[in-house]
Structure formats: structure tokens, C-alpha cells
Design a protein around this motif. Structure first.
Motif, PDB file in Angstrom:
ATOM      1  N   LEU A  58       0.828  -1.207   0.000  1.00  0.00           N
ATOM      2  CA  LEU A  58       0.000   0.000   0.000  1.00  0.00           C
ATOM      3  C   LEU A  58       0.862   1.256   0.000  1.00  0.00           C
ATOM      4  O   LEU A  58       0.582   2.219  -0.726  1.00  0.00           O
ATOM      5  CB  LEU A  58      -0.938   0.002   1.204  1.00  0.00           C
ATOM      6  CG  LEU A  58      -1.880   1.191   1.317  1.00  0.00           C
ATOM      7  CD1 LEU A  58      -2.870   1.193   0.156  1.00  0.00           C
ATOM      8  CD2 LEU A  58      -2.615   1.154   2.645  1.00  0.00           C
ATOM      9  N   ILE A  59       1.919   1.257   0.798  1.00  0.00           N
ATOM     10  CA  ILE A  59       2.825   2.411   0.822  1.00  0.00           C
ATOM     11  C   ILE A  59       3.482   2.584  -0.539  1.00  0.00           C
ATOM     12  O   ILE A  59       3.589   3.700  -1.056  1.00  0.00           O
ATOM     13  CB  ILE A  59       3.869   2.235   1.945  1.00  0.00           C
ATOM     14  CG1 ILE A  59       3.188   2.362   3.308  1.00  0.00           C
ATOM     15  CG2 ILE A  59       4.994   3.258   1.813  1.00  0.00           C
ATOM     16  CD1 ILE A  59       4.057   1.965   4.470  1.00  0.00           C
ATOM     17  N   PHE A  60       3.918   1.476  -1.139  1.00  0.00           N
ATOM     18  CA  PHE A  60       4.542   1.549  -2.464  1.00  0.00           C
ATOM     19  C   PHE A  60       3.563   2.097  -3.502  1.00  0.00           C
ATOM     20  O   PHE A  60       3.912   2.965  -4.299  1.00  0.00           O
ATOM     21  CB  PHE A  60       5.032   0.160  -2.868  1.00  0.00           C
ATOM     22  CG  PHE A  60       5.628   0.114  -4.239  1.00  0.00           C
ATOM     23  CD1 PHE A  60       6.879   0.642  -4.483  1.00  0.00           C
ATOM     24  CD2 PHE A  60       4.928  -0.449  -5.299  1.00  0.00           C
ATOM     25  CE1 PHE A  60       7.435   0.614  -5.750  1.00  0.00           C
ATOM     26  CE2 PHE A  60       5.469  -0.489  -6.560  1.00  0.00           C
ATOM     27  CZ  PHE A  60       6.726   0.046  -6.792  1.00  0.00           C
ATOM     28  N   ILE A  61       2.329   1.612  -3.487  1.00  0.00           N
ATOM     29  CA  ILE A  61       1.318   2.092  -4.434  1.00  0.00           C
ATOM     30  C   ILE A  61       1.020   3.571  -4.202  1.00  0.00           C
ATOM     31  O   ILE A  61       0.882   4.345  -5.149  1.00  0.00           O
ATOM     32  CB  ILE A  61       0.035   1.241  -4.333  1.00  0.00           C
ATOM     33  CG1 ILE A  61       0.288  -0.158  -4.868  1.00  0.00           C
ATOM     34  CG2 ILE A  61      -1.124   1.892  -5.072  1.00  0.00           C
ATOM     35  CD1 ILE A  61      -0.847  -1.134  -4.609  1.00  0.00           C
TER      36      ILE A  61
ATOM     37  N   LYS B 285       1.420   8.938  -6.159  1.00  0.00           N
ATOM     38  CA  LYS B 285       1.725  10.336  -5.860  1.00  0.00           C
ATOM     39  C   LYS B 285       2.818  10.863  -6.786  1.00  0.00           C
ATOM     40  O   LYS B 285       2.735  11.973  -7.276  1.00  0.00           O
ATOM     41  CB  LYS B 285       2.176  10.456  -4.403  1.00  0.00           C
ATOM     42  CG  LYS B 285       2.338  11.853  -3.917  1.00  0.00           C
ATOM     43  CD  LYS B 285       2.692  11.856  -2.438  1.00  0.00           C
ATOM     44  CE  LYS B 285       2.849  13.267  -1.926  1.00  0.00           C
ATOM     45  NZ  LYS B 285       3.215  13.280  -0.510  1.00  0.00           N
ATOM     46  N   GLY B 286       3.817  10.037  -7.066  1.00  0.00           N
ATOM     47  CA  GLY B 286       4.886  10.440  -7.963  1.00  0.00           C
ATOM     48  C   GLY B 286       4.404  10.607  -9.386  1.00  0.00           C
ATOM     49  O   GLY B 286       4.809  11.528 -10.087  1.00  0.00           O
TER      50      GLY B 286
ATOM     51  N   SER C   3       2.932  14.291 -13.994  1.00  0.00           N
ATOM     52  CA  SER C   3       1.986  14.689 -15.035  1.00  0.00           C
ATOM     53  C   SER C   3       1.625  16.159 -14.903  1.00  0.00           C
ATOM     54  O   SER C   3       1.414  16.832 -15.893  1.00  0.00           O
ATOM     55  CB  SER C   3       0.735  13.813 -14.965  1.00  0.00           C
ATOM     56  OG  SER C   3       0.043  14.022 -13.753  1.00  0.00           O
ATOM     57  N   THR C   4       1.554  16.692 -13.693  1.00  0.00           N
ATOM     58  CA  THR C   4       1.249  18.114 -13.534  1.00  0.00           C
ATOM     59  C   THR C   4       2.443  18.975 -13.935  1.00  0.00           C
ATOM     60  O   THR C   4       2.268  20.067 -14.434  1.00  0.00           O
ATOM     61  CB  THR C   4       0.834  18.437 -12.078  1.00  0.00           C
ATOM     62  OG1 THR C   4       1.883  18.004 -11.204  1.00  0.00           O
ATOM     63  CG2 THR C   4      -0.463  17.753 -11.725  1.00  0.00           C
ATOM     64  N   LYS C   5       3.662  18.454 -13.742  1.00  0.00           N
ATOM     65  CA  LYS C   5       4.833  19.225 -14.144  1.00  0.00           C
ATOM     66  C   LYS C   5       4.932  19.298 -15.676  1.00  0.00           C
ATOM     67  O   LYS C   5       5.364  20.292 -16.212  1.00  0.00           O
ATOM     68  CB  LYS C   5       6.104  18.573 -13.584  1.00  0.00           C
ATOM     69  CG  LYS C   5       6.269  18.781 -12.116  1.00  0.00           C
ATOM     70  CD  LYS C   5       7.539  18.119 -11.604  1.00  0.00           C
ATOM     71  CE  LYS C   5       7.668  18.261 -10.111  1.00  0.00           C
ATOM     72  NZ  LYS C   5       8.851  17.573  -9.594  1.00  0.00           N
TER      73      LYS C   5
END
Length: 80
Positions: A61-64, A69-70, A75-77
Motif C-alpha cells: 500500500l505504501i509503495f502504491i 503520488k509520484g 503529469s502536472t509538471k
């Protein structure tokens, strides 16, 4: 994320069925009569397996979460 919760519910049912099975059986598959001590050992083993599954799922879950998030940040950058 809906698949994640569905799989968690499936795991919960599997462990609940295992606990009920251990609790109600009087003889195991080898023909050994189940005393309260043997049932407690079986519950402890089931609990250890449960902890391994929970730890694996938390790590996943942390990895996902960080992967999602990354990918959102990249994509916003690109758009700006």
C-alpha cells in the motif's frame, strides 16, 4: 483502489474461515485429537501468517501510494 479493498475482504474471509475451522474441529487431518493446547498453537500459527499478510499489504500500500503520488506530480509538471 476498489480491487484493493475487495482483496482485503477476501483475505478477511479466508482468515475467519480458518479460525472457525480450527475452533470447531475435534480431530485434525492426521487423526490427532485437538486439545485446547493444540488449538492454541494452531491459532498462534494462523496469527503469525495473518501478520505476514498484513505487513506485506501495508508495504504494498505504501509503495502504491508513493508511486501514484509520484506519477501525479510528474503529469502536472509536464502540463505547466
Amino acid at each position: 483502489m476498489k480491487i484493493w479493498w475487495a482483496l482485503n475482504i477476501v483475505w478477511l474471509f479466508i482468515f475467519a474461515a480458518g479460525a472457525i475451522f480450527i475452533g470447531v474441529r475435534t480431530v485434525d487431518f492426521a487423526g490427532v485429537v485437538q486439545t485446547p493446547e493444540l488449538k492454541m498453537v494452531a491459532f498462534i500459527i494462523l496469527g503469525i501468517v495473518f501478520l505476514f499478510v498484513v505487513l506485506f499489504q501495508l508495504i504494498l500500500l505504501i509503495f502504491i501510494h508513493f508511486a501514484r503520488k509520484g506519477s501525479t506530480n510528474t503529469s502536472t509538471k509536464r502540463l505547466s
